[in-house]
Design an enzyme around this catalytic site. Structure first.
Site, PDB file in Angstrom:
ATOM      1  N   GLU A  13      63.494  -2.891  25.685  1.00  0.00           N
ATOM      2  CA  GLU A  13      63.061  -1.810  24.787  1.00  0.00           C
ATOM      3  C   GLU A  13      61.627  -1.381  25.094  1.00  0.00           C
ATOM      4  O   GLU A  13      61.249  -0.225  24.932  1.00  0.00           O
ATOM      5  CB  GLU A  13      63.169  -2.275  23.322  1.00  0.00           C
ATOM      6  N   GLY A  79      73.660  -2.526  16.880  1.00  0.00           N
ATOM      7  CA  GLY A  79      75.119  -2.617  16.896  1.00  0.00           C
ATOM      8  C   GLY A  79      75.674  -1.561  15.952  1.00  0.00           C
ATOM      9  O   GLY A  79      75.139  -1.367  14.858  1.00  0.00           O
ATOM     10  N   MET A 194      67.859  -6.102  13.896  1.00  0.00           N
ATOM     11  CA  MET A 194      67.206  -7.315  13.415  1.00  0.00           C
ATOM     12  C   MET A 194      65.732  -7.136  13.036  1.00  0.00           C
ATOM     13  O   MET A 194      65.056  -8.131  12.767  1.00  0.00           O
ATOM     14  CB  MET A 194      67.366  -8.423  14.477  1.00  0.00           C
ATOM     15  N   GLU A 195      65.244  -5.899  12.998  1.00  0.00           N
ATOM     16  CA  GLU A 195      63.803  -5.715  12.718  1.00  0.00           C
ATOM     17  C   GLU A 195      63.445  -4.551  11.800  1.00  0.00           C
ATOM     18  O   GLU A 195      62.425  -4.603  11.090  1.00  0.00           O
ATOM     19  CB  GLU A 195      63.016  -5.510  14.042  1.00  0.00           C
ATOM     20  N   ASP A 218      76.324  -1.845  21.301  1.00  0.00           N
ATOM     21  CA  ASP A 218      77.585  -2.558  21.058  1.00  0.00           C
ATOM     22  C   ASP A 218      78.089  -2.136  19.681  1.00  0.00           C
ATOM     23  O   ASP A 218      77.401  -1.413  18.967  1.00  0.00           O
ATOM     24  CB  ASP A 218      77.355  -4.079  21.114  1.00  0.00           C
TER      25      ASP A 218
HETATM   26  N1  ADE Z   1      71.154  -5.329  18.048  1.00  0.00           N
HETATM   27  C1  ADE Z   1      72.031  -4.853  18.970  1.00  0.00           C
HETATM   28  N2  ADE Z   1      73.281  -5.238  18.673  1.00  0.00           N
HETATM   29  C2  ADE Z   1      73.215  -5.963  17.544  1.00  0.00           C
HETATM   30  C3  ADE Z   1      74.177  -6.637  16.759  1.00  0.00           C
HETATM   31  N3  ADE Z   1      75.471  -6.636  17.091  1.00  0.00           N
HETATM   32  N4  ADE Z   1      73.753  -7.329  15.673  1.00  0.00           N
HETATM   33  C4  ADE Z   1      72.433  -7.343  15.349  1.00  0.00           C
HETATM   34  N5  ADE Z   1      71.488  -6.725  16.060  1.00  0.00           N
HETATM   35  C5  ADE Z   1      71.866  -6.037  17.154  1.00  0.00           C
END
Ligand code: ADE
Length: 250
Positions: A13, A79, A194-195, A218
């Protein structure tokens, strides 16, 4: 003008933005790397924070207190939760929620609640944080005409979409169809990462606007760990390109 703080979690990133920074001054604090410089003529401090909510909050606080940033922006990957979305689509957060903050009730199981609060002790009306309305209006007009190139790694099917929606944040990589479905149904999340919401909480505490830009690597289901590895470079670049396009309106 005071700089814009740009947070990234992982090297992919960070790389493209750091490579295009000029007049760069590099510092290291709390195990994190900060690159202060100019990106396309705009004063920017780029932080490579590492993954997760605590890292995001530390980096956000340092960008605000040490570097005097006037806005915080997260550029990265996520995701997908909404089954209508595909890998390569871009989600810009109009709202963020920490999906792993809350309490376990005897009957209800896990109930998401505003991070830092409990309903019986310090009740709170809102869940999560909303992006600044004027900022989102400027972002929308800057990206109105954008056409995103199809992912080469995906065989170049339909062009990626860009949408505005709710992004969920937690200290968990989601690799589960059951949880993906629950997060979409119960919390209306378009994407999970996650942030973002931790950065937004820190920015809100300092009264500073924030923006989260995420391209889907994903779909958070059972194949998400494979897709993540396959697409991470390309989608991280997509997010960074959008951020460069946004700099003039921030
Ligand atoms: N960042 C990218 N893919 C993710 C996922 N599946 N879960 C949490 N953070 C992500």
């Amino acid at each position: 003008m005071r700089p814009i703080g740009v947070l990234c979690a992982i090297p992919q990133e960070f790389a493209f933005l750091a490579d295009n920074l000029t007049a760069t001054e590099i510092t290291e604090t709390a195990g994190m790397v900060f690159h202060a410089g100019r990106l396309d003529g705009h004063q920017v401090v780029l932080a490579r924070a590492g993954m997760g909510k605590v890292n995001a909050a530390i980096a956000a606080t340092l960008l605000l207190e040490r570097f005097g940033c006037r806005l915080l922006l997260f550029s990265g990957i996520a995701g997908g939760l909404d089954p209508a979305l595909s890998i390569g689509d871009v989600v810009i957060a109009d709202h963020v929620v920490q999906h792993d903050a809350g309490y376990y009730g005897a009957d209800e199981g896990f109930v998401v609640y505003q991070a830092g609060h409990l309903p019986f002790f310090s009740p709170h009306e809102e869940l999560g944080h909303s992006a600044d309305g004027d900022l989102i209006t400027r972002v929308r007009s800057a990206l109105d005409e954008i056409s995103l190139a199809p992912l080469s790694a995906a065989g170049g099917e339909r062009p990626p979409r860009l949408l505005y929606g709710r992004i969920l944040t937690g200290d968990q990589f989601i690799n589960s169809e059951t949880l993906r479905e629950r997060l979409f149904r119960e919390l209306g999340g378009a994407a999970v990462e996650m942030e973002g919401a931790a950065m937004a909480q820190a920015a809100a505490a300092f009264g500073v606007p924030w923006l989260v830009v995420r391209t889907l690597s994903d779909l958070a289901g059972r194949d998400s760990h494979f897709d993540f590895r396959q697409f991470v470079d390309e989608v991280a670049l997509s997010s960074a390109l959008i951020v460069r396009r946004l700099l003039p309106v921030l």
